[in-house]
Design a protein around this motif. Structure first.
Motif, mmCIF file in Angstrom:
data_model
loop_
_atom_site.group_PDB
_atom_site.id
_atom_site.type_symbol
_atom_site.label_atom_id
_atom_site.label_comp_id
_atom_site.label_asym_id
_atom_site.label_seq_id
_atom_site.Cartn_x
_atom_site.Cartn_y
_atom_site.Cartn_z
ATOM 1 N N MET A 48 0.829 -1.209 0.000
ATOM 2 C CA MET A 48 0.000 0.000 0.000
ATOM 3 C C MET A 48 0.865 1.261 0.000
ATOM 4 O O MET A 48 0.521 2.252 -0.644
ATOM 5 N N ARG A 100 -1.671 10.422 -1.733
ATOM 6 C CA ARG A 100 -1.793 8.987 -1.471
ATOM 7 C C ARG A 100 -3.207 8.693 -0.965
ATOM 8 O O ARG A 100 -3.768 9.439 -0.188
ATOM 9 N N ILE A 102 -5.489 6.289 1.253
ATOM 10 C CA ILE A 102 -5.482 5.286 2.320
ATOM 11 C C ILE A 102 -6.920 4.798 2.432
ATOM 12 O O ILE A 102 -7.781 5.503 2.929
ATOM 13 N N ASP A 103 -7.171 3.609 1.937
ATOM 14 C CA ASP A 103 -8.533 3.105 1.816
ATOM 15 C C ASP A 103 -8.543 1.632 2.192
ATOM 16 O O ASP A 103 -7.913 0.824 1.516
ATOM 17 N N ASN A 104 -9.261 1.296 3.260
ATOM 18 C CA ASN A 104 -9.246 -0.102 3.673
ATOM 19 C C ASN A 104 -9.942 -1.004 2.652
ATOM 20 O O ASN A 104 -9.726 -2.207 2.633
ATOM 21 N N ALA A 131 -4.877 -0.453 7.320
ATOM 22 C CA ALA A 131 -5.032 0.927 6.844
ATOM 23 C C ALA A 131 -4.702 1.933 7.952
ATOM 24 O O ALA A 131 -4.088 2.972 7.693
#
Length: 133
Positions: A48, A100, A102-104, A131
């Protein structure tokens, strides 16, 4: 409703669509409760971190391959699940500001138990943990 003739409740687990869903989702505990997953979690976390800002490839798909501009901007997008946050807002912001994501939901896709969405519930807490890290 005394005296009314009511049909019995239908057992939805007998429906072919529900049987297919149970087959695809599989059985099992939430992955956050499983031991020995630290290596997988660290690998997904590292993957990620390597993703870039949102861009569009030649086939029109969203890809995370643009340069990330590191500055002090933080955008937090909240909303109901499956309401289109990523497609309508997040990816546009990421593309415009080179930020960026950040997405579960993106983390979930990298966990084997996700199985194309069938196991989304099983991996939900674990993807949040990754995440958050």
């Amino acid at each position: 409703m005394e005296g009314m003739d009511m049909e019995p409740d239908m057992d939805s687990t007998k429906e072919p669509e529900m049987q297919a869903a149970y087959r695809e989702a599989g059985e099992g505990e939430a992955t956050i409760l499983m031991s020995g997953r630290e290596g997988l979690q660290n690998a997904v976390f590292a993957e990620m971190l390597e993703l870039g800002a949102a861009g569009i490839d030649e086939s029109g798909r969203v890809v995370y391959n643009k340069n990330v501009r590191k500055n002090s901007l933080l955008d937090i997008v909240i909303g109901l699940p499956a309401s289109g946050k990523s497609s309508a807002i997040v990816n546009t912001i990421s593309s415009e500001f080179h930020s960026r994501v950040i997405d579960n939901d993106e983390v979930k896709k990298r966990l084997p138990e996700y199985r194309g969405g069938w196991g989304a519930d099983r991996v939900h807490k674990e993807s949040q943990k990754i995440a958050d890290k």
